[in-house]
Each structure stands twice: as C-alpha cells, then as structure tokens.
Design a protein around this motif. Sequence first.
Motif, PDB file in Angstrom:
ATOM      1  N   ASP A 184      42.902  35.771  37.788  1.00 29.01           N
ATOM      2  CA  ASP A 184      42.579  34.631  36.925  1.00 29.01           C
ATOM      3  C   ASP A 184      41.331  34.897  36.094  1.00 29.01           C
ATOM      4  O   ASP A 184      40.601  33.974  35.716  1.00 29.01           O
ATOM      5  CB  ASP A 184      42.389  33.370  37.780  1.00 29.01           C
ATOM      6  N   LYS A 185      41.074  36.181  35.829  1.00 29.02           N
ATOM      7  CA  LYS A 185      39.967  36.628  34.965  1.00 29.02           C
ATOM      8  C   LYS A 185      38.588  36.366  35.551  1.00 29.02           C
ATOM      9  O   LYS A 185      37.580  36.408  34.840  1.00 29.02           O
ATOM     10  CB  LYS A 185      40.061  35.977  33.570  1.00 29.02           C
ATOM     11  N   ASN A 186      38.524  36.101  36.851  1.00 30.95           N
ATOM     12  CA  ASN A 186      37.252  35.880  37.533  1.00 30.95           C
ATOM     13  C   ASN A 186      37.379  36.471  38.934  1.00 30.95           C
ATOM     14  O   ASN A 186      38.456  36.395  39.536  1.00 30.95           O
ATOM     15  CB  ASN A 186      36.943  34.376  37.623  1.00 30.95           C
ATOM     16  N   PRO A 187      36.323  37.070  39.464  1.00 25.15           N
ATOM     17  CA  PRO A 187      36.417  37.617  40.825  1.00 25.15           C
ATOM     18  C   PRO A 187      36.501  36.489  41.861  1.00 25.15           C
ATOM     19  O   PRO A 187      35.476  35.982  42.333  1.00 25.15           O
ATOM     20  CB  PRO A 187      35.138  38.438  40.973  1.00 25.15           C
ATOM     21  N   ASP A 188      37.739  36.094  42.181  1.00 24.07           N
ATOM     22  CA  ASP A 188      37.989  34.996  43.107  1.00 24.07           C
ATOM     23  C   ASP A 188      38.406  35.534  44.473  1.00 24.07           C
ATOM     24  O   ASP A 188      38.947  36.636  44.591  1.00 24.07           O
ATOM     25  CB  ASP A 188      39.076  34.070  42.571  1.00 24.07           C
ATOM     26  N   LEU A 189      38.201  34.723  45.476  1.00 23.34           N
ATOM     27  CA  LEU A 189      38.511  35.112  46.849  1.00 23.34           C
ATOM     28  C   LEU A 189      39.822  34.468  47.290  1.00 23.34           C
ATOM     29  O   LEU A 189      40.012  33.259  47.150  1.00 23.34           O
ATOM     30  CB  LEU A 189      37.372  34.663  47.769  1.00 23.34           C
ATOM     31  N   TYR A 190      40.733  35.310  47.815  1.00 27.23           N
ATOM     32  CA  TYR A 190      42.058  34.852  48.231  1.00 27.23           C
ATOM     33  C   TYR A 190      42.287  35.167  49.709  1.00 27.23           C
ATOM     34  O   TYR A 190      41.667  36.074  50.280  1.00 27.23           O
ATOM     35  CB  TYR A 190      43.157  35.532  47.413  1.00 27.23           C
ATOM     36  N   GLY A 191      43.216  34.427  50.294  1.00 29.17           N
ATOM     37  CA  GLY A 191      43.709  34.722  51.623  1.00 29.17           C
ATOM     38  C   GLY A 191      45.176  35.067  51.550  1.00 29.17           C
ATOM     39  O   GLY A 191      45.909  34.540  50.708  1.00 29.17           O
ATOM     40  N   LEU A 192      45.635  35.968  52.416  1.00 26.91           N
ATOM     41  CA  LEU A 192      47.024  36.401  52.422  1.00 26.91           C
ATOM     42  C   LEU A 192      47.524  36.474  53.854  1.00 26.91           C
ATOM     43  O   LEU A 192      46.921  37.158  54.694  1.00 26.91           O
ATOM     44  CB  LEU A 192      47.165  37.770  51.746  1.00 26.91           C
ATOM     45  N   ASP A 193      48.613  35.757  54.146  1.00 30.96           N
ATOM     46  CA  ASP A 193      49.263  35.812  55.446  1.00 30.96           C
ATOM     47  C   ASP A 193      50.294  36.932  55.406  1.00 30.96           C
ATOM     48  O   ASP A 193      51.280  36.855  54.672  1.00 30.96           O
ATOM     49  CB  ASP A 193      49.938  34.472  55.755  1.00 30.96           C
ATOM     50  N   LEU A 194      50.081  37.986  56.190  1.00 28.30           N
ATOM     51  CA  LEU A 194      50.949  39.162  56.123  1.00 28.30           C
ATOM     52  C   LEU A 194      52.323  38.904  56.723  1.00 28.30           C
ATOM     53  O   LEU A 194      53.291  39.598  56.386  1.00 28.30           O
ATOM     54  CB  LEU A 194      50.290  40.342  56.827  1.00 28.30           C
ATOM     55  N   ASP A 195      52.442  37.932  57.615  1.00 22.35           N
ATOM     56  CA  ASP A 195      53.735  37.638  58.225  1.00 22.35           C
ATOM     57  C   ASP A 195      54.634  36.835  57.279  1.00 22.35           C
ATOM     58  O   ASP A 195      55.830  37.103  57.170  1.00 22.35           O
ATOM     59  CB  ASP A 195      53.551  36.878  59.538  1.00 22.35           C
ATOM     60  N   THR A 196      54.068  35.850  56.603  1.00 17.68           N
ATOM     61  CA  THR A 196      54.865  34.951  55.754  1.00 17.68           C
ATOM     62  C   THR A 196      54.771  35.273  54.271  1.00 17.68           C
ATOM     63  O   THR A 196      55.616  34.833  53.490  1.00 17.68           O
ATOM     64  CB  THR A 196      54.420  33.500  55.967  1.00 17.68           C
ATOM     65  N   GLY A 197      53.721  36.029  53.874  1.00 11.33           N
ATOM     66  CA  GLY A 197      53.520  36.298  52.458  1.00 11.33           C
ATOM     67  C   GLY A 197      52.783  35.182  51.730  1.00 11.33           C
ATOM     68  O   GLY A 197      52.530  35.282  50.521  1.00 11.33           O
ATOM     69  N   ARG A 198      52.435  34.114  52.431  1.00 11.78           N
ATOM     70  CA  ARG A 198      51.729  33.001  51.795  1.00 11.78           C
ATOM     71  C   ARG A 198      50.335  33.445  51.355  1.00 11.78           C
ATOM     72  O   ARG A 198      49.618  34.109  52.085  1.00 11.78           O
ATOM     73  CB  ARG A 198      51.597  31.826  52.771  1.00 11.78           C
ATOM     74  N   ARG A 199      49.977  33.025  50.126  1.00 11.43           N
ATOM     75  CA  ARG A 199      48.659  33.356  49.598  1.00 11.43           C
ATOM     76  C   ARG A 199      47.985  32.085  49.102  1.00 11.43           C
ATOM     77  O   ARG A 199      48.650  31.179  48.588  1.00 11.43           O
ATOM     78  CB  ARG A 199      48.767  34.364  48.461  1.00 11.43           C
ATOM     79  N   TRP A 200      46.678  31.996  49.265  1.00  9.00           N
ATOM     80  CA  TRP A 200      45.946  30.836  48.798  1.00  9.00           C
ATOM     81  C   TRP A 200      44.569  31.265  48.291  1.00  9.00           C
ATOM     82  O   TRP A 200      44.027  32.288  48.713  1.00  9.00           O
ATOM     83  CB  TRP A 200      45.805  29.793  49.908  1.00  9.00           C
ATOM     84  N   LYS A 201      44.023  30.466  47.386  1.00  4.43           N
ATOM     85  CA  LYS A 201      42.691  30.751  46.866  1.00  4.43           C
ATOM     86  C   LYS A 201      41.660  30.111  47.783  1.00  4.43           C
ATOM     87  O   LYS A 201      41.648  28.901  47.981  1.00  4.43           O
ATOM     88  CB  LYS A 201      42.535  30.227  45.442  1.00  4.43           C
ATOM     89  N   ILE A 202      40.805  30.941  48.349  1.00  2.00           N
ATOM     90  CA  ILE A 202      39.771  30.464  49.254  1.00  2.00           C
ATOM     91  C   ILE A 202      38.576  29.931  48.473  1.00  2.00           C
ATOM     92  O   ILE A 202      38.045  28.854  48.757  1.00  2.00           O
ATOM     93  CB  ILE A 202      39.318  31.585  50.208  1.00  2.00           C
ATOM     94  N   SER A 203      38.134  30.693  47.472  1.00  2.00           N
ATOM     95  CA  SER A 203      36.978  30.300  46.669  1.00  2.00           C
ATOM     96  C   SER A 203      37.158  30.821  45.247  1.00  2.00           C
ATOM     97  O   SER A 203      37.401  32.016  45.048  1.00  2.00           O
ATOM     98  CB  SER A 203      35.686  30.859  47.285  1.00  2.00           C
ATOM     99  N   GLY A 204      37.018  29.924  44.285  1.00  2.00           N
ATOM    100  CA  GLY A 204      37.197  30.309  42.896  1.00  2.00           C
ATOM    101  C   GLY A 204      36.140  29.713  41.987  1.00  2.00           C
ATOM    102  O   GLY A 204      36.410  29.388  40.832  1.00  2.00           O
ATOM    103  N   THR A 205      34.912  29.563  42.504  1.00  2.00           N
ATOM    104  CA  THR A 205      33.842  29.034  41.676  1.00  2.00           C
ATOM    105  C   THR A 205      33.486  30.030  40.579  1.00  2.00           C
ATOM    106  O   THR A 205      33.703  31.243  40.716  1.00  2.00           O
ATOM    107  CB  THR A 205      32.587  28.742  42.524  1.00  2.00           C
ATOM    108  N   GLU A 206      32.928  29.534  39.495  1.00  2.00           N
ATOM    109  CA  GLU A 206      32.564  30.413  38.378  1.00  2.00           C
ATOM    110  C   GLU A 206      31.530  31.438  38.844  1.00  2.00           C
ATOM    111  O   GLU A 206      30.569  31.096  39.541  1.00  2.00           O
ATOM    112  CB  GLU A 206      32.002  29.581  37.226  1.00  2.00           C
TER     113      GLU A 206
END
Length: 429
Positions: A221-243
């Motif tokens: 998303d053009k910014n160094p954001d922090l994501y989480g990834l569940d390796l079993d399900t493939g689910r991904r979510w944004k943990i922190s995306g502050t400017e």
Amino acid sequence: MRKTILYIVLLVLFLLSATAVRSQYYLGVIKGEARRIPIAVYDIYDEKGAPAFRGQVLDILQADLRHSGIFDVMEPKKLDIGYSSTAEPSVELVKRAGTFGLTGVAWATMRSKGKELMLAGKLYDAAGGSRLLSREYFGNEETLRRAVHSFADDIVTQYTGEKGIARTRIAYVSDKTGHKELHVMDYDGHNPRKITADRSLCMSPAWSPDGKLLAYVSYRDKNPDLYGLDLDTGRRWKISGTEGLNISPAWSPNGKRLAVALSRDGSAEVYTMEKDGKGLERLTYGAYDNVSPSWSPNGREIVFTSGRGGSPQLYIMDADGADVRRVTFEGAYNASPQWSPRGDRIVFVSQAGGLFKISAINPDSSGFRLLTNGPGSDENPSWSSNGRQIVFSSNREGRWNIYIMNPDGTGIERLTPNDANYTSPAWSP
C-alpha cells in the motif's frame, strides 16, 4: 536417628549428582566443554528394493543428526563393524559398535503399500545393546523427507529432552519472481514455496512462538505497513498501518504481544501491541531512532538498536521500557540483535573493515566475538529454536544467499541455490 537422616541426605545428594552428570552427558556438555555424542546410522533397509529411496533416507537422516549440533555422525563402514542392511542389527552387533566408542546406533526399514510409505525407525544403546526407541512414520513420496525429519527429531529428544530442529522452517525474502516476496522452506533448504503475492517489497518476517503465524512488513500500500499471516488458513490482516515506519516485528515468548518500531511520533521508537494492533504501548523515547527489538526468552527484557550514543549500538531494557543499559561498546556500528533461545548470547550485525559481519555477545556486555569473516557482507542473523545453529544472509558469493552455521561461526553451509537474491531469514520454533 541422626545417622539415618545423614544417610538419606547423602543418598539424595548422590542421586542428584548422578542425574546432573547424565544430563550433562546427554546434552553433549561435560565440564563446560562442548562434546558431541558419537552415533552411527547402520543402514536403511528398503523392502521395496528401491536404492534411490534408501540412499535418500540415509542422506537425510545423517544430515539431520549432524545439523542438530548434538551428534558426531560416524560411518559404520569405516569402522569395520560388519553389519547387514537386510536384517535388524543383533544385540552383539550393536554392542560391537560400543567398542568403537559409539554411544548410539540407528537403523530403519521402509515399506510401501500402494502410494503409502512407512518408515520404521529404531535407536539402540551401543553400550548395552538395548533398544531405546522404536517408532513408525507414515507418509508418501512427497512427505518422505518430513518422516525422516521426525525420526531424527525423536532421536534428539531421546538423548537430550530437547525438541529437534529437523521439522522447523525458515521464512525469507526472495526476488526470484521479480518482486521481493515472502517464502518458506524446510530448515535444510528443501521444499521452498512462495507465501505472498504482494508484487511489492516484503521484508522482516517474524514467527509466532507456536509457528503458526508470521508477522512481516510490506509496501503493497506504498507504505511500510505491518501484516500478519496465518500459514494454515492463508488469512492475512494489517496489524499496523500508521503513516511512516511500521517495521521490525518481534513476538513476545508467550505470543500475546509484538514489539515493533513505529515512527508515528517522529523518530522511530519501540512499541508493543497485540497481534491485531490494539493495546499500543510506547517503550522508548529519544531524538534518535530505536529499532529492531528482540525479546529475552523469559519475556522480561528486550534488546534493541539505538543511535542515542552517537552511533547504532545495542541496548537492553525491561519489557516495560525501564532500566535501559548499553550492551555493545566495541565498533562504530552494531545492529539487528537476536536473543538466543537459551538466553546466554545475543547475535547481531557489526561493521568490520567496511563490511557487515555477524557477531555475538553476552547480555552483560562480556564475550564479544566476531563470528564471520571473509568476502562480502553478512546480515539478518536468526537463531534455531534450540540455540545450536544460526541462519543468516550473505553476498559472499556475489548474490545474496542464505547460510547456516554453528554458534561459534564454524560449519557454514549455503541453503539457497544462488539463482536469485535470498535475504531476511527467520528460523521457526
């Protein structure tokens, strides 16, 4: 009565002493000196008569035992023990191995039924000839390596009580597809697979303590954001995306919080948060960047990199940000610390002769040691879960590749095929 009590006390002390001696021996340490347990794999008997499978299993098992950092793997043929691969070794044959100084002997058979494979692994005590371990592992041709890894890990546990590393994985970043995506491979470099498709820059993978989740940084998303990834399900979510920066994630030992570096308030500072980004707490304050946190195994302290002293150096603070103290004093650049799972050493990157090298130090600032040397730069060190191996990336052969080595810098081995750039390795629990 006093004599009886004295006898009981002496007996307890004797038993405790004997237990300590056995523990020291099986952990491969006697009087503080590293000693590896001599062991041999007699052979692998394949009832299917497939020499390719037999040779593959033998090679994997011997490599797993060597990489454990616990065993000195001997070649029975060179010892002239005189064994047959078609039959389970007799008590006499196992005890003969003991006369050559071996502590243990492993042997296995392979059976197949359709596409299913069964590996029956056995481990013997070379001193008395008794069987220490007998277990069956099921799979197929695609999962054969994992079955052998399981046998190797069980051998490690039998001797040390530790969890083996043969079934662990290494997360890393590669540009093989044209973008720097996240990948995962077995600890020995086999079975690589791409796990992100951000078509951008991914970096800094970090494993959760249960090995099920990865936290990482992405510029999707053009910014160094922090994501989480569940390796079993493939689910991904944004943990922190502050400017600004959301970088260098590190899981707490209990898996409940992440230590990260954020620049939301100006310079980069160390914060902790829950895996969904909630419960944000700031730990560091200063005019200079504070980044790259790594928790101590007991979760009570965090080592991190700070420029507060005029150059990047390592500091340790309590998990709540209190009692900050400087750790490194040698060299003008020390960064990217990783605390050993054993708690006794911190590995990091230091600058030497204009290049970056892997170094290690004790948490009390003693025992500084440069672990790597030679051409190129070495970066991104990460410990194996048992603290007996270190993985790192290096461009010593031109391109960036991933290597493993012993904690003293010996036994360096390249894992990646040198056909692209491979960086940012992180070893799973």
